[in-house]
Each structure stands twice: as C-alpha cells, then as structure tokens.
Design an enzyme around this catalytic site. Structure first.
Site, PDB file in Angstrom:
ATOM      1  N   ASN A 153       0.901  -1.155  -0.002  1.00 34.63           N
ATOM      2  CA  ASN A 153      -0.022  -0.089  -0.030  1.00 34.63           C
ATOM      3  C   ASN A 153       0.834   1.264  -0.028  1.00 34.63           C
ATOM      4  O   ASN A 153       0.582   2.219  -0.627  1.00 34.63           O
ATOM      5  CB  ASN A 153      -1.077  -0.035   0.960  1.00 34.63           C
ATOM      6  CG  ASN A 153      -0.326   0.024   2.495  1.00 34.63           C
ATOM      7  OD1 ASN A 153       0.705  -0.238   2.799  1.00 34.63           O
ATOM      8  ND2 ASN A 153      -0.935   0.593   3.792  1.00 34.63           N
ATOM      9  N   GLU A 251       3.935  -4.731  12.563  1.00 30.38           N
ATOM     10  CA  GLU A 251       2.858  -3.841  12.367  1.00 30.38           C
ATOM     11  C   GLU A 251       1.933  -4.297  11.492  1.00 30.38           C
ATOM     12  O   GLU A 251       2.312  -4.479  10.103  1.00 30.38           O
ATOM     13  CB  GLU A 251       3.673  -2.297  11.692  1.00 30.38           C
ATOM     14  CG  GLU A 251       4.838  -1.942  12.242  1.00 30.38           C
ATOM     15  CD  GLU A 251       4.331  -1.007  13.593  1.00 30.38           C
ATOM     16  OE1 GLU A 251       3.166  -0.717  13.660  1.00 30.38           O
ATOM     17  OE2 GLU A 251       5.282  -0.653  14.365  1.00 30.38           O
ATOM     18  N   CYS A 285      -3.398   1.424   6.547  1.00 28.90           N
ATOM     19  CA  CYS A 285      -3.632   0.625   7.697  1.00 28.90           C
ATOM     20  C   CYS A 285      -4.302   1.492   8.995  1.00 28.90           C
ATOM     21  O   CYS A 285      -5.067   1.048   9.730  1.00 28.90           O
ATOM     22  CB  CYS A 285      -2.265   0.124   8.363  1.00 28.90           C
ATOM     23  SG  CYS A 285      -0.995   1.197   8.435  1.00 28.90           S
ATOM     24  N   GLU A 464       7.744   1.380  16.077  1.00 20.86           N
ATOM     25  CA  GLU A 464       8.715   1.901  15.287  1.00 20.86           C
ATOM     26  C   GLU A 464       8.627   3.421  15.486  1.00 20.86           C
ATOM     27  O   GLU A 464       7.540   4.176  15.919  1.00 20.86           O
ATOM     28  CB  GLU A 464       8.484   1.354  14.170  1.00 20.86           C
ATOM     29  CG  GLU A 464       8.602  -0.019  13.961  1.00 20.86           C
ATOM     30  CD  GLU A 464       8.842  -0.593  12.546  1.00 20.86           C
ATOM     31  OE1 GLU A 464       8.620  -0.048  11.582  1.00 20.86           O
ATOM     32  OE2 GLU A 464       9.207  -1.766  12.242  1.00 20.86           O
TER      33      GLU A 464
HETATM   34  P1  NAP Z   1       0.371  -8.961   3.540  1.00 15.60           P
HETATM   35  O1  NAP Z   1      -0.355 -10.258   2.624  1.00 15.60           O
HETATM   36  O2  NAP Z   1       0.434  -9.826   4.778  1.00 15.60           O
HETATM   37  O3  NAP Z   1       1.855  -9.183   3.023  1.00 15.60           O
HETATM   38  C1  NAP Z   1       2.921  -8.316   3.560  1.00 15.60           C
HETATM   39  C2  NAP Z   1       4.269  -8.578   3.328  1.00 15.60           C
HETATM   40  O4  NAP Z   1       4.317 -10.105   3.681  1.00 15.60           O
HETATM   41  C3  NAP Z   1       4.323  -8.835   1.599  1.00 15.60           C
HETATM   42  O5  NAP Z   1       5.536  -8.525   1.488  1.00 15.60           O
HETATM   43  C4  NAP Z   1       4.052 -10.215   1.474  1.00 15.60           C
HETATM   44  O6  NAP Z   1       4.528 -10.602   0.278  1.00 15.60           O
HETATM   45  C5  NAP Z   1       4.856 -10.875   2.688  1.00 15.60           C
HETATM   46  N1  NAP Z   1       4.330 -12.300   3.366  1.00 15.60           N
HETATM   47  C6  NAP Z   1       3.061 -13.017   2.767  1.00 15.60           C
HETATM   48  N2  NAP Z   1       3.346 -13.978   2.998  1.00 15.60           N
HETATM   49  C7  NAP Z   1       4.315 -14.256   3.925  1.00 15.60           C
HETATM   50  C8  NAP Z   1       4.964 -15.293   4.703  1.00 15.60           C
HETATM   51  N3  NAP Z   1       4.338 -16.445   4.718  1.00 15.60           N
HETATM   52  N4  NAP Z   1       6.208 -15.105   5.212  1.00 15.60           N
HETATM   53  C9  NAP Z   1       6.743 -14.060   5.042  1.00 15.60           C
HETATM   54  N5  NAP Z   1       6.101 -12.900   4.407  1.00 15.60           N
HETATM   55  C10 NAP Z   1       5.246 -13.044   3.655  1.00 15.60           C
HETATM   56  O7  NAP Z   1      -0.182  -7.642   3.659  1.00 15.60           O
HETATM   57  P2  NAP Z   1      -0.595  -6.645   2.353  1.00 15.60           P
HETATM   58  O8  NAP Z   1      -1.709  -7.158   1.791  1.00 15.60           O
HETATM   59  O9  NAP Z   1       0.518  -6.871   1.613  1.00 15.60           O
HETATM   60  O10 NAP Z   1      -0.813  -5.455   3.195  1.00 15.60           O
HETATM   61  C11 NAP Z   1      -2.123  -4.996   3.517  1.00 15.60           C
HETATM   62  C12 NAP Z   1      -2.097  -5.379   5.128  1.00 15.60           C
HETATM   63  O11 NAP Z   1      -0.932  -4.528   5.739  1.00 15.60           O
HETATM   64  C13 NAP Z   1      -3.260  -4.541   5.699  1.00 15.60           C
HETATM   65  O12 NAP Z   1      -3.654  -5.565   6.712  1.00 15.60           O
HETATM   66  C14 NAP Z   1      -2.861  -3.344   6.387  1.00 15.60           C
HETATM   67  O13 NAP Z   1      -3.525  -3.089   7.642  1.00 15.60           O
HETATM   68  C15 NAP Z   1      -1.333  -3.771   6.839  1.00 15.60           C
HETATM   69  N6  NAP Z   1      -0.525  -2.726   7.340  1.00 15.60           N
HETATM   70  C16 NAP Z   1       0.144  -2.480   8.414  1.00 15.60           C
HETATM   71  C17 NAP Z   1       0.497  -1.182   8.512  1.00 15.60           C
HETATM   72  C18 NAP Z   1       0.961  -1.003  10.023  1.00 15.60           C
HETATM   73  O14 NAP Z   1       1.924   0.140  10.060  1.00 15.60           O
HETATM   74  N7  NAP Z   1       0.366  -1.333  10.899  1.00 15.60           N
HETATM   75  C19 NAP Z   1       1.033  -0.399   7.527  1.00 15.60           C
HETATM   76  C20 NAP Z   1       0.471  -0.688   6.089  1.00 15.60           C
HETATM   77  C21 NAP Z   1      -0.022  -1.757   5.864  1.00 15.60           C
HETATM   78  P3  NAP Z   1       3.639 -10.742  -1.092  1.00 15.60           P
HETATM   79  O15 NAP Z   1       2.867  -9.510  -1.355  1.00 15.60           O
HETATM   80  O16 NAP Z   1       4.608 -11.010  -2.193  1.00 15.60           O
HETATM   81  O17 NAP Z   1       2.731 -12.015  -0.817  1.00 15.60           O
END
Ligand code: NAP
Length: 485
Positions: A153, A251, A285, A464
């Site tokens: 994002n 996070e 997020c 962080e």
């Molecule tokens: P995601 O599917 O959890 O993916 C995040 C990262 O983890 C990506 O690089 C993903 O790679 C990788 N990943 C997936 N499966 C993994 C595994 N088994 N082991 C290690 N890494 C793995 O999240 P997203 O859909 O990209 O992002 C949206 C989410 O992020 C939302 O829930 C949002 O709230 C959260 N977010 C939180 C914050 C915060 O600061 N709290 C900030 C921004 C976003 P791939 O994409 O290549 O699969």
C-alpha cells in the site's frame, strides 16, 4: 544496473536474476497491463542474500562509524530526491494510487525517512547509570542480519521507514517487498548502490510472500524481522520466528474508529472523516473505516460525508485532478466487493458507491471501486469489525461518551483512532480510554517521525519511529565499571 522492465534481486552489491530462472509478471492495477518481470525468489536466493549480509557484517561495513552511516543515509535521501518525479510515476503505476499522492506523500516521505534517521542517530544520547562504587554505560550494537518485509500500500514509504534506521544502526539488510509493488524497491537498491553502500549492507530479494518471504523468516541466520502487513500473515511470521528467538516488530492490520462528537468543528470533522475513510482508496492501515457519530448530528453528518464521497473524482491515477485511483488488484477488489455484499446481507444500506465506475479503455480493465458509505449496521457485525482495506466506511450512531468508547474498543484490532470534539477534557478522557497505539484529536494521519508508531491487540507488537526504531535495530550491552579507590 537492472535492465529496463526487468526487476532482478540485488545481492552482495550486484543485480542478479533468480537462481532457478523463474520470473513473475508485474501488473499495473489501473489497466491490467504488464509493467515488467520480477525475479521470483526462492530459498536459494534468500540464502545468497543472507550470506552476503553476513559477509558485510564481517567486512568493511562493520568498520563504518555512525557518522559515516548517517552520511550514507543523507546521500540516499539525496538520491531519492534527485529521482523524485520518476519514482512517483513508478509508484503510481505499480500501486494504482494517484500520481498526486505518490508525488506529495510517498516519495517526499521516503526522502524524509532517510534524512530523519540520519539526524536522529547523530543526535541520540546513550544511557549512563551511576552507582556509589561503579558506573554503567550502555553500548548500542547492530542486531546483525535484519529482514524487512513490507506491504504494497505504501511501498517505498514503508521500505525506507525500516531501511534507514536499520542501516544507520549498522545492520545488514535483506528486504522483501510485496511482489505486487516491486518497482521502487529496485530503484531504491540502485540509489543505495550509487550512494556508496558497501556490498551486502543492503540486499533485496523479490518474490512471493509464501516463498521468498517465508524462506527469509525461517532462515536461521536472520537475527531480527521487521514486518508490516496483514494480521494473518503477521501471526504466521510470529509463529515461525518465535522458536528461534528472533527479534520481532509487527505492524499489522487495523479497523480504526473515527469518533465524532456533536460539539466538533463540523466542516473539519467531515473533511477529516472523508480523508480518513478514502485516502489511498482506503488502503492505509490507519484508515478510519468505522465512523462513530453522536446521534444528534448523525443524519446531518452522514449526509455531508455522502455528498463529499459522491463528489470525489475517481479515475486515471495519472491525471492531476484525480482523487481516487485503482485498488491494488482485481483479487483485492473482489474481496472488498465481497464485504459490500456482506454489508447488504447484514442489513446495511449502501448510502453511496459500492459499484465499479464506468471508465474508458484501458482503465476499464483496472480495479476501480466507488467510495462507499454504509449505514444501518450494528457496530459488532462482521462488516463493521473486520478489516476491509478498501474505500468502504460504515457509520454508527452513539448516545453517550461511554457508549462511543465501548464501540470503538469492540474490535480485535487496536492500531489508531481519531477523535473530533471541541471539549478538551473529553479529548483527554477518550484518548486515554481507547485501546489503540495512536490517537489523533481533531486531525488524522498527522505524523511526527519521532513519536512511537504501532498498535495493540491484533494490530501488532512493538513500536517503530524515532528512538523506538533505533532501539529495535540495535542490541544494548551494558558495561559496568568498578570505580577504583
Ligand atoms: P500481507 O499479505 O500480509 O503481506 C505483507 C508482506 O508479507 C508482503 O511482502 C508479502 O509478500 C509478505 N508475506 C506474505 N506471506 C508471507 C509469509 N508467509 N512469510 C513472510 N512474508 C510473507 O499484507 P498486504 O496485503 O501486502 O498489506 C495489507 C495489510 O498490511 C493490511 O492488513 C494493512 O492494515 C497492513 N498494514 C499495516 C501497517 C502498519 O503500520 N500497521 C502499514 C501498512 C499496511 P507478497 O505480497 O509478495 O505476498
């Protein structure tokens, strides 16, 4: 440097294709076009990157002083700034976000992250504890090889948020960005290379989360993991890392309330609630996806929000006046539309949006969705408590302050909240009662890079930002020296 359209890994100071020769397509979400090919990393690529990082920690990088590392971060900031317009275009193409958001938020913030952590490290003070017969001082050493895993994002914004403190504290980085948004990560590797980072200090492995990401989390020689992403993935990362006692910062997701009291500045609150609901197509997020409004102003407030949502210009992310771009992918839009259907099934009324807009080719193949306001749902239903991560906000009335707090806290997440009121006493009371890591009063997403950033409950573990990042990316060693008589 990497060839145009090709996004290889960056390992040990060199751009390199995947060991097993497999590549993935990088899709532009606004048009469905193929933007390029991404190296599909496997355990072998991750292992090469970890070995390169370990070698850096035994090589010249280990001898760099804090001042030299801070200068490197400043040079990286300058490198990003010099390519700012190109990076904004890459980020907009890769994510579907508007060019204005990429230009005004994502890229300037990446510059600011490197400059900020360079300055923060230069000005940090150490701990000193005196005893009658001894003195204690605390050394801060690098943790070692650190894995940085980031979502789609805010790609460069979040990768730079982790890379800058990791490098300035002397760690060797292996980064794994989302495979959906790899372009600015490769550009960052080029910039770090040109800024003069020694081989292996920063490594980048592209690929799928379940393959490259999982291999990185499992790797025995990774000492710390800073992960930003969804709660489900975060739970898997924690379960894999915990038995190895890796240092962990998580996070995760959010379902953040916007609490609007009748005594608020009405116009400012409508503006703030709309921004919180729809910025980046609701894919931040921190987005305020649950709007809790004091009953006496609920009708008027909801009508104003709906009016604002209807007036938002949705379409070509590259047009200067577009306010809402594309969602990240067709799959993600399907998921968000599933929640719009669920909202209807749960008895909600779609007050505006909920549909795909009609756009000319090639945008008709994009993942666009109208900004959506839903009323009439109980605050504890699935639509109102699960993270949707799209341009959908649910509105719920409340009668008392206590009821508003109970509704706000009635979710498994606890990332952030915003409170809109002119009553200062209420602002302090409500802020203290909310179960979130961050509260904004009469504003939203107003960021000072020094403050602790992170969530409670299922929104994460750790903080962080500012000294919290510098502490995470370092290990404390206390030295106790006996005073000689
Ligand atoms: P995601 O599917 O959890 O993916 C995040 C990262 O983890 C990506 O690089 C993903 O790679 C990788 N990943 C997936 N499966 C993994 C595994 N088994 N082991 C290690 N890494 C793995 O999240 P997203 O859909 O990209 O992002 C949206 C989410 O992020 C939302 O829930 C949002 O709230 C959260 N977010 C939180 C914050 C915060 O600061 N709290 C900030 C921004 C976003 P791939 O994409 O290549 O699969």
């Amino acid at each position: 440097m990497s060839a145009p359209g090709q996004l290889p890994h960056y390992i040990g100071g060199e751009f390199a294709g995947p060991v097993d020769g497999a590549w993935l397509d990088d899709i532009q979400p606004a048009t469905g076009a193929v933007l390029g090919r991404i190296a599909r990393g496997t355990f072998q690529d991750v292992n090469r990157a970890v070995e390169a990082a370990k070698a850096a920690l035994q090589g010249p990088w280990a001898g760099w002083t804090l001042a030299q590392r801070a200068d490197l971060c400043d040079a990286i900031a300058n490198g990003i700034e010099a390519r700012a317009e190109e990076l904004a275009r890459l980020e907009s193409q890769d994510t579907g976000k508007t060019i204005t958001m990429a230009r005004n938020v994502d890229i300037p913030r990446a510059v600011a992250n490197f400059r900020f952590f360079a300055g923060a490290a230069r000005h940090q003070s150490g701990d000193f504890f005196e005893m009658p017969d001894a003195i204690n001082y605390t050394l801060r050493k690098p943790v070692g090889v650190v894995a940085l895993i980031t979502p789609w994002n805010l790609p460069l914004y979040l990768l730079s948020w982790k890379t800058a403190p990791a490098l300035v504290m002397g760690n060797a980085v292996v980064a794994k960005p989302s495979e959906l948004t790899p372009m600015t990560a490769t550009a960052l590797a080029e910039i770090i290379h040109e800024a003069g980072a020694p081989a292996g200090a920063f490594n980048l492995v592209h690929g799928l989360g379940g393959e490259a990401g999982q291999a990185l989390v499992e790797h025995a020689d990774v000492n710390a993991i800073s992960f930003t992403g969804g709660t489900t993935t975060g739970r898997m990362v924690a379960a894999t890392a915990a038995p190895h006692f890796k240092k962990l910062s998580l996070e995760l997701g959010g379902k953040n309330p916007t609490l609007v009291f009748a005594d608020c500045d009405f116009e400012a609150a409508v503006e703030g609630a709309a921004r919180a609901a729809f910025l980046n197509q609701g894919q931040v997020c921190l987005c305020g996806s649950r709007l809790l409004v004091e009953r006496s102003i609920e009708n008027e407030f909801t009508a104003a929000l709906v009016e604002k949502a209807k007036s938002m210009r949705l379409g070509d992310p590259d047009a200067e006046d577009t306010q809402l771009g594309s969602l990240i992918s067709q799959d993600h839009r399907d998921k968000v539309e599933g929640y719009v259907r669920l909202a209807r099934e749960e008895g909600g009324t779609i007050l505006c949006g909920g549909e795909r807009p009609s756009l000319p080719a090639p945008l008709d193949r994009g993942a666009f969705l109208q900004p959506t306001v839903v009323g009439g749902l109980p605050s504890d239903c699935r639509t109102a408590t699960e993270e949707i991560f799209g341009p959908v906000v649910t509105v719920h009335p409340f009668d008392t302050e206590a009821q508003a707090i109970a509704m706000a806290n009635g979710v498994r997440y606890g990332l952030s909240a915003s409170v809109w009121t002119r009553d200062l006493g209420r602002a302090h009371r409500v802020s203290a009662a909310l179960q979130t890591g961050m509260v904004w009063v009469n504003t939203w997403l107003h960021r000072d890079l020094r403050v602790p950033f992170g969530g409670v409950k299922e929104s994460g573990v750790g903080r962080e930002g500012g000294r919290y990042s510098l502490e995470f990316f370092s290990e404390a060693t206390n030295v106790c020296v006996k005073k000689t008589p």
